[in-house]
Design an enzyme around this catalytic site. Structure first.
Site, PDB file in Angstrom:
ATOM      1  N   TYR A 138       0.861  -1.194   0.000  1.00 39.80           N
ATOM      2  CA  TYR A 138       0.000   0.000   0.000  1.00 39.80           C
ATOM      3  C   TYR A 138       0.891   1.235   0.000  1.00 39.80           C
ATOM      4  CZ  TYR A 138      -3.077   3.711   1.627  1.00 39.80           C
ATOM      5  OH  TYR A 138      -3.765   4.890   1.732  1.00 39.80           O
ATOM      6  N   GLU A 226      -3.534   7.633  -4.140  1.00 37.30           N
ATOM      7  CA  GLU A 226      -3.451   6.355  -3.421  1.00 37.30           C
ATOM      8  C   GLU A 226      -3.264   5.208  -4.405  1.00 37.30           C
ATOM      9  OE1 GLU A 226      -6.035   4.773   0.171  1.00 37.30           O
ATOM     10  OE2 GLU A 226      -7.044   4.292  -1.727  1.00 37.30           O
TER      11      GLU A 226
END
Length: 416
Positions: A138, A226
């Site tokens: 992530y 993101e």
């Protein structure tokens, strides 16, 4: 206060679809999972043929394109079809596209109403076997308002459950702050790759990826970027499998090409309408509509509504030059919300005289029909007394106030 902060932060961003964000990242040499966005089943079939030829792989992924996360776990309303699904044949891709396109996808972020899927992305399979294991990470970049610096947040635990990781094991979330005068430094990019446990060719590729991604974040004037998952392939490549990108709307004057990418069908219809009148509007879930001039006063008004026992139904800043047209537009937009039990108009007459605003309120009220909820008008500043007199003598079912405490008491009475 939470309502005010939410509203102030949200009306200044523009969301992009995954396929749009990936095309922009490619311009900054950020490797991505390749795909083709389509809006019909026939186009999905052709896209699959192209992807299959390019990759020499029967597998492909169909990904619903909506402005919401949780698509992989989300389901099409009334079925078991997921918003992201893998197919290994033309028949699979056809059936998945049929099940998703034109239907409503419900995810944890859309709420029970869901969002209609108008496009799907037919993407290459990146989980192909090879000499090394694959891995999901992530990574995101956003502004840390408390420190006044951009921060790169990343974790070895990527994928669909990053929220659970942040809640259950926050020590697995790393943060790297970037000083605005110097930008992301080489040692910081290497530190990120090291903390992700990478080595060799994957380490080098990650350093390049993070550096180019940060350049994209700054160059595109993003408010949030993101990548989840950030993916290491079996042949040690680092690519963005998914991308969520928010742009700072205040910067769009520098990016007319990006402004043209806005998908208004994904936005709240009342917010889009408000934008046509240059009104700063964000819909909330409360029962008291508010119309205010100035963002600071609007936030204070929302807090006052909360303290009076109500819940703000919206954030609406009509600006410093409120007139009959903007007031009427604000009225119409607020009254489209069936949850609104009362409307509070709170205007400070500095740039604009209060009596002019009062005249605008009266004119707008007379033009609108079926107003059957309490309307409270608080005017303070230049010609406030004259404005109150105009409201009181108008014969309309409008209650006026000069002091904020008076307005608060009227709001409390309206929602009791």
């Amino acid at each position: 206060m939470k309502y005010a902060i939410f509203a102030a932060q949200n009306f200044i961003r523009m969301n992009l679809h995954e396929f749009q964000a990936k095309e922009l990242l490619k311009k900054y040499n950020v490797p991505v999972q390749e795909g083709i966005a389509v809006d019909t089943v026939m186009a999905a079939e052709e896209a699959y043929r192209q992807i299959k030829t390019q990759t020499n792989n029967n597998f492909a992924v169909v990904k619903a394109q909506i402005h919401a996360g949780g698509r992989g776990k989300g389901k099409i309303a009334g079925s078991e079809q997921r918003g992201v699904a893998v197919g290994k044949s033309l028949e699979d891709i056809t059936n998945i596209a049929k099940n998703i396109l034109g239907h409503t996808l419900v995810t944890i972020q859309t709420g029970p109403a869901g969002k209609k899927v108008n496009k799907v992305l037919i993407a290459q399979d990146v989980y192909y076997p090879g000499p090394n294991p694959v891995k999901e990470f992530y990574l995101s970049i956003l502004l840390d308002r408390a420190k006044g610096q951009n921060v790169v947040m990343y974790s070895t635990e990527g994928g669909m459950n990053i929220e659970d990781v942040a809640h259950d094991t926050p020590e697995k979330i790393y943060k790297e702050w970037v000083h605005p005068s110097g930008g992301l430094q080489g040692f910081q990019a290497r530190k990120i790759a090291f903390n992700l446990g990478l080595s060799g060719e994957a380490f080098k590729n990650c350093v390049k990826f993070v550096t180019n991604l940060y350049n994209a974040y700054v160059g595109l004037d993003c408010s949030m970027l993101e990548i989840n998952p950030l993916f290491k392939t079996s042949d040690e490549k680092i690519i963005a499998v998914d991308c969520k990108m928010n742009l700072d709307e205040n910067s769009l004057m520098r990016h007319p090409d990006l402004a043209a990418m806005r998908d208004v069908t994904e936005e709240d219809a009342t917010e889009v309408e408000a934008g046509q009148y240059n009104l700063n509007f964000v819909k909330l879930d409360g029962n008291v509509g508010c119309m205010v001039n100035g963002a600071g006063l609007a936030m204070a008004t929302m807090d006052m509504i909360k303290l009076s026992g109500g819940e703000p139904a919206n954030f609406l800043d009509v600006g410093g030059t409120a007139n009959a047209q903007t007031v009427e537009a604000g009225f119409r937009i607020i009254m489209k919300d069936p949850n609104v039990k009362a409307i509070l108009i709170n205007i400070f007459g500095g740039i604009v005289r209060c009596d002019r605003v009062a005249a605008g309120v009266i004119e707008a009220y007379n033009k609108l029909e079926n107003i059957n909820i309490p309307i409270i008008v608080r005017l303070q500043g230049t010609n406030a007394v004259e404005a109150k007199k105009l409201i009181d003598e108008s014969g309309l079912k409008v209650e006026s106030a000069i002091e904020l405490s008076e307005a608060a008491a009227l709001v409390k009475k309206a929602v009791a």
